[in-house]
Scaffold this motif. Structure first.
Motif, PDB file in Angstrom:
ATOM      1  N   VAL A   8      -1.994 -11.622 -12.329  1.00 16.61           N
ATOM      2  CA  VAL A   8      -1.984 -11.759 -10.880  1.00 16.61           C
ATOM      3  C   VAL A   8      -1.480 -10.450 -10.308  1.00 16.61           C
ATOM      4  O   VAL A   8      -0.402  -9.977 -10.667  1.00 16.61           O
ATOM      5  N   LYS A   9      -2.278  -9.864  -9.446  1.00 14.13           N
ATOM      6  CA  LYS A   9      -1.892  -8.634  -8.761  1.00 14.13           C
ATOM      7  C   LYS A   9      -1.612  -8.980  -7.316  1.00 14.13           C
ATOM      8  O   LYS A   9      -2.358  -9.737  -6.701  1.00 14.13           O
ATOM      9  N   VAL A  10      -0.549  -8.440  -6.777  1.00 19.35           N
ATOM     10  CA  VAL A  10      -0.225  -8.634  -5.375  1.00 19.35           C
ATOM     11  C   VAL A  10      -0.516  -7.327  -4.663  1.00 19.35           C
ATOM     12  O   VAL A  10       0.012  -6.273  -5.024  1.00 19.35           O
ATOM     13  N   ILE A  11      -1.396  -7.399  -3.683  1.00 19.57           N
ATOM     14  CA  ILE A  11      -1.722  -6.217  -2.900  1.00 19.57           C
ATOM     15  C   ILE A  11      -1.366  -6.492  -1.445  1.00 19.57           C
ATOM     16  O   ILE A  11      -1.394  -7.632  -0.992  1.00 19.57           O
ATOM     17  N   SER A  12      -1.024  -5.444  -0.747  1.00 18.37           N
ATOM     18  CA  SER A  12      -0.668  -5.572   0.663  1.00 18.37           C
ATOM     19  C   SER A  12      -1.701  -4.836   1.498  1.00 18.37           C
ATOM     20  O   SER A  12      -1.929  -3.646   1.299  1.00 18.37           O
ATOM     21  N   ILE A  13      -2.322  -5.569   2.413  1.00 20.94           N
ATOM     22  CA  ILE A  13      -3.330  -5.005   3.310  1.00 20.94           C
ATOM     23  C   ILE A  13      -2.931  -5.370   4.729  1.00 20.94           C
ATOM     24  O   ILE A  13      -2.765  -6.550   5.054  1.00 20.94           O
ATOM     25  N   LEU A  14      -2.783  -4.365   5.573  1.00 20.81           N
ATOM     26  CA  LEU A  14      -2.422  -4.560   6.981  1.00 20.81           C
ATOM     27  C   LEU A  14      -1.197  -5.462   7.143  1.00 20.81           C
ATOM     28  O   LEU A  14      -1.140  -6.320   8.008  1.00 20.81           O
ATOM     29  N   GLY A  15      -0.216  -5.260   6.261  1.00 23.59           N
ATOM     30  CA  GLY A  15       1.033  -6.006   6.362  1.00 23.59           C
ATOM     31  C   GLY A  15       1.006  -7.395   5.766  1.00 23.59           C
ATOM     32  O   GLY A  15       2.012  -8.100   5.811  1.00 23.59           O
ATOM     33  N   ALA A  39      -7.245   3.311   1.993  1.00 22.05           N
ATOM     34  CA  ALA A  39      -7.636   4.656   2.424  1.00 22.05           C
ATOM     35  C   ALA A  39      -8.724   4.585   3.490  1.00 22.05           C
ATOM     36  O   ALA A  39      -8.688   5.331   4.481  1.00 22.05           O
ATOM     37  N   THR A  40      -9.677   3.682   3.305  1.00 23.31           N
ATOM     38  CA  THR A  40     -10.753   3.541   4.281  1.00 23.31           C
ATOM     39  C   THR A  40     -10.233   2.948   5.581  1.00 23.31           C
ATOM     40  O   THR A  40     -10.660   3.349   6.670  1.00 23.31           O
ATOM     41  N   LEU A  41      -9.293   2.018   5.490  1.00 24.46           N
ATOM     42  CA  LEU A  41      -8.647   1.482   6.688  1.00 24.46           C
ATOM     43  C   LEU A  41      -7.940   2.596   7.461  1.00 24.46           C
ATOM     44  O   LEU A  41      -8.058   2.687   8.688  1.00 24.46           O
ATOM     45  N   ALA A  42      -7.218   3.444   6.741  1.00 26.68           N
ATOM     46  CA  ALA A  42      -6.498   4.544   7.392  1.00 26.68           C
ATOM     47  C   ALA A  42      -7.471   5.504   8.062  1.00 26.68           C
ATOM     48  O   ALA A  42      -7.226   5.976   9.183  1.00 26.68           O
ATOM     49  N   ASP A  43      -8.586   5.781   7.399  1.00 30.60           N
ATOM     50  CA  ASP A  43      -9.602   6.664   7.968  1.00 30.60           C
ATOM     51  C   ASP A  43     -10.205   6.055   9.234  1.00 30.60           C
ATOM     52  O   ASP A  43     -10.372   6.735  10.250  1.00 30.60           O
ATOM     53  N   LYS A  45      -8.794   3.862  11.133  1.00 29.97           N
ATOM     54  CA  LYS A  45      -7.738   3.830  12.151  1.00 29.97           C
ATOM     55  C   LYS A  45      -7.594   5.200  12.829  1.00 29.97           C
ATOM     56  O   LYS A  45      -7.377   5.283  14.039  1.00 29.97           O
ATOM     57  N   ARG A  46      -7.758   6.274  12.058  1.00 33.39           N
ATOM     58  CA  ARG A  46      -7.705   7.622  12.650  1.00 33.39           C
ATOM     59  C   ARG A  46      -8.856   7.830  13.628  1.00 33.39           C
ATOM     60  O   ARG A  46      -8.704   8.434  14.672  1.00 33.39           O
ATOM     61  N   LYS A  47     -10.023   7.321  13.270  1.00 31.76           N
ATOM     62  CA  LYS A  47     -11.206   7.487  14.129  1.00 31.76           C
ATOM     63  C   LYS A  47     -11.164   6.581  15.355  1.00 31.76           C
ATOM     64  O   LYS A  47     -11.685   6.937  16.406  1.00 31.76           O
ATOM     65  N   TYR A  48     -10.589   5.407  15.192  1.00 30.72           N
ATOM     66  CA  TYR A  48     -10.533   4.403  16.270  1.00 30.72           C
ATOM     67  C   TYR A  48      -9.094   3.892  16.403  1.00 30.72           C
ATOM     68  O   TYR A  48      -8.783   2.775  15.976  1.00 30.72           O
ATOM     69  N   PRO A  49      -8.222   4.706  16.985  1.00 28.78           N
ATOM     70  CA  PRO A  49      -6.794   4.358  17.004  1.00 28.78           C
ATOM     71  C   PRO A  49      -6.448   3.080  17.768  1.00 28.78           C
ATOM     72  O   PRO A  49      -5.368   2.521  17.560  1.00 28.78           O
ATOM     73  N   THR A  50      -7.325   2.619  18.619  1.00 24.29           N
ATOM     74  CA  THR A  50      -7.009   1.406  19.391  1.00 24.29           C
ATOM     75  C   THR A  50      -7.340   0.122  18.628  1.00 24.29           C
ATOM     76  O   THR A  50      -6.922  -0.956  19.035  1.00 24.29           O
ATOM     77  N   GLY A  53      -5.785  -5.135  13.549  1.00 27.71           N
ATOM     78  CA  GLY A  53      -6.027  -6.434  12.940  1.00 27.71           C
ATOM     79  C   GLY A  53      -7.441  -6.650  12.451  1.00 27.71           C
ATOM     80  O   GLY A  53      -8.021  -5.808  11.757  1.00 27.71           O
ATOM     81  N   ASP A  54      -7.986  -7.810  12.825  1.00 27.14           N
ATOM     82  CA  ASP A  54      -9.304  -8.209  12.336  1.00 27.14           C
ATOM     83  C   ASP A  54     -10.402  -7.224  12.712  1.00 27.14           C
ATOM     84  O   ASP A  54     -11.308  -6.967  11.924  1.00 27.14           O
ATOM     85  N   LYS A  55     -10.327  -6.671  13.912  1.00 29.12           N
ATOM     86  CA  LYS A  55     -11.377  -5.732  14.340  1.00 29.12           C
ATOM     87  C   LYS A  55     -11.373  -4.489  13.465  1.00 29.12           C
ATOM     88  O   LYS A  55     -12.433  -3.992  13.072  1.00 29.12           O
ATOM     89  N   LEU A  56     -10.197  -3.991  13.140  1.00 27.09           N
ATOM     90  CA  LEU A  56     -10.078  -2.837  12.251  1.00 27.09           C
ATOM     91  C   LEU A  56     -10.607  -3.192  10.861  1.00 27.09           C
ATOM     92  O   LEU A  56     -11.364  -2.432  10.263  1.00 27.09           O
ATOM     93  N   LEU A  57     -10.226  -4.348  10.386  1.00 30.53           N
ATOM     94  CA  LEU A  57     -10.652  -4.778   9.060  1.00 30.53           C
ATOM     95  C   LEU A  57     -12.161  -4.975   8.991  1.00 30.53           C
ATOM     96  O   LEU A  57     -12.814  -4.551   8.039  1.00 30.53           O
ATOM     97  N   VAL A  58     -12.740  -5.589  10.014  1.00 33.13           N
ATOM     98  CA  VAL A  58     -14.191  -5.832  10.020  1.00 33.13           C
ATOM     99  C   VAL A  58     -14.961  -4.516  10.097  1.00 33.13           C
ATOM    100  O   VAL A  58     -15.941  -4.319   9.367  1.00 33.13           O
ATOM    101  N   LEU A  59     -14.543  -3.598  10.962  1.00 31.93           N
ATOM    102  CA  LEU A  59     -15.236  -2.313  11.049  1.00 31.93           C
ATOM    103  C   LEU A  59     -15.134  -1.553   9.732  1.00 31.93           C
ATOM    104  O   LEU A  59     -16.111  -0.957   9.263  1.00 31.93           O
ATOM    105  N   THR A  60     -13.980  -1.602   9.105  1.00 34.30           N
ATOM    106  CA  THR A  60     -13.798  -0.952   7.809  1.00 34.30           C
ATOM    107  C   THR A  60     -14.693  -1.594   6.762  1.00 34.30           C
ATOM    108  O   THR A  60     -15.350  -0.887   5.984  1.00 34.30           O
ATOM    109  N   ALA A  61     -14.757  -2.914   6.741  1.00 41.65           N
ATOM    110  CA  ALA A  61     -15.623  -3.618   5.789  1.00 41.65           C
ATOM    111  C   ALA A  61     -17.087  -3.260   6.026  1.00 41.65           C
ATOM    112  O   ALA A  61     -17.842  -3.045   5.077  1.00 41.65           O
TER     113      ALA A  61
END
Length: 100
Positions: A8-15, A39-43, A45-50, A53-61
């Motif tokens: 079992v691996k525990v990963i933390s994504i967006l808190g 890394a892709t989430l951070a990228d 977020k840099r491009k779309y700082p506003t 949550g879900d919107k950031l995650l969906v755009l990244t996906a």
């Protein structure tokens, strides 16, 4: 169960922490995938700082899926080129053998 050791691996994504159970041989792949996502989430977020949550995650996906589709198309095109090259080589060898 197939007898393969699981981990079992525990990963933390967006808190948020996520526990992912998988065969032990896939543990590093899980860690690597989580790092790529972070890394892709951070990228994104840099491009779309506003975005948050879900919107950031969906755009990244969506960006990751778009890259995956592009890689699949490139792979399919490369495979067709290699198949054509192999067929041409086989035909050339066959013609050479027919002459002998």
């Amino acid at each position: 169960m197939s007898g393969a050791a699981e981990t079992v691996k525990v990963i933390s994504i967006l808190g948020n922490d996520y526990s992912i159970k998988a065969p032990a041989v896939e543990a590093q792949a899980i860690v690597d995938a989580a790092e790529l996502l972070k890394a892709t989430l951070a990228d994104t977020k840099r491009k779309y700082p506003t975005l948050v949550g879900d919107k950031l995650l969906v755009l990244t996906a969506m960006n990751l899926c778009s890259r995956q589709l592009e890689l699949q198309r490139d792979h399919a095109a490369a495979l067709l080129r290699y198949q054509a090259q192999v067929e041409a080589t086989v035909e050339a060898v066959a013609r050479t053998l027919e002459r002998d």
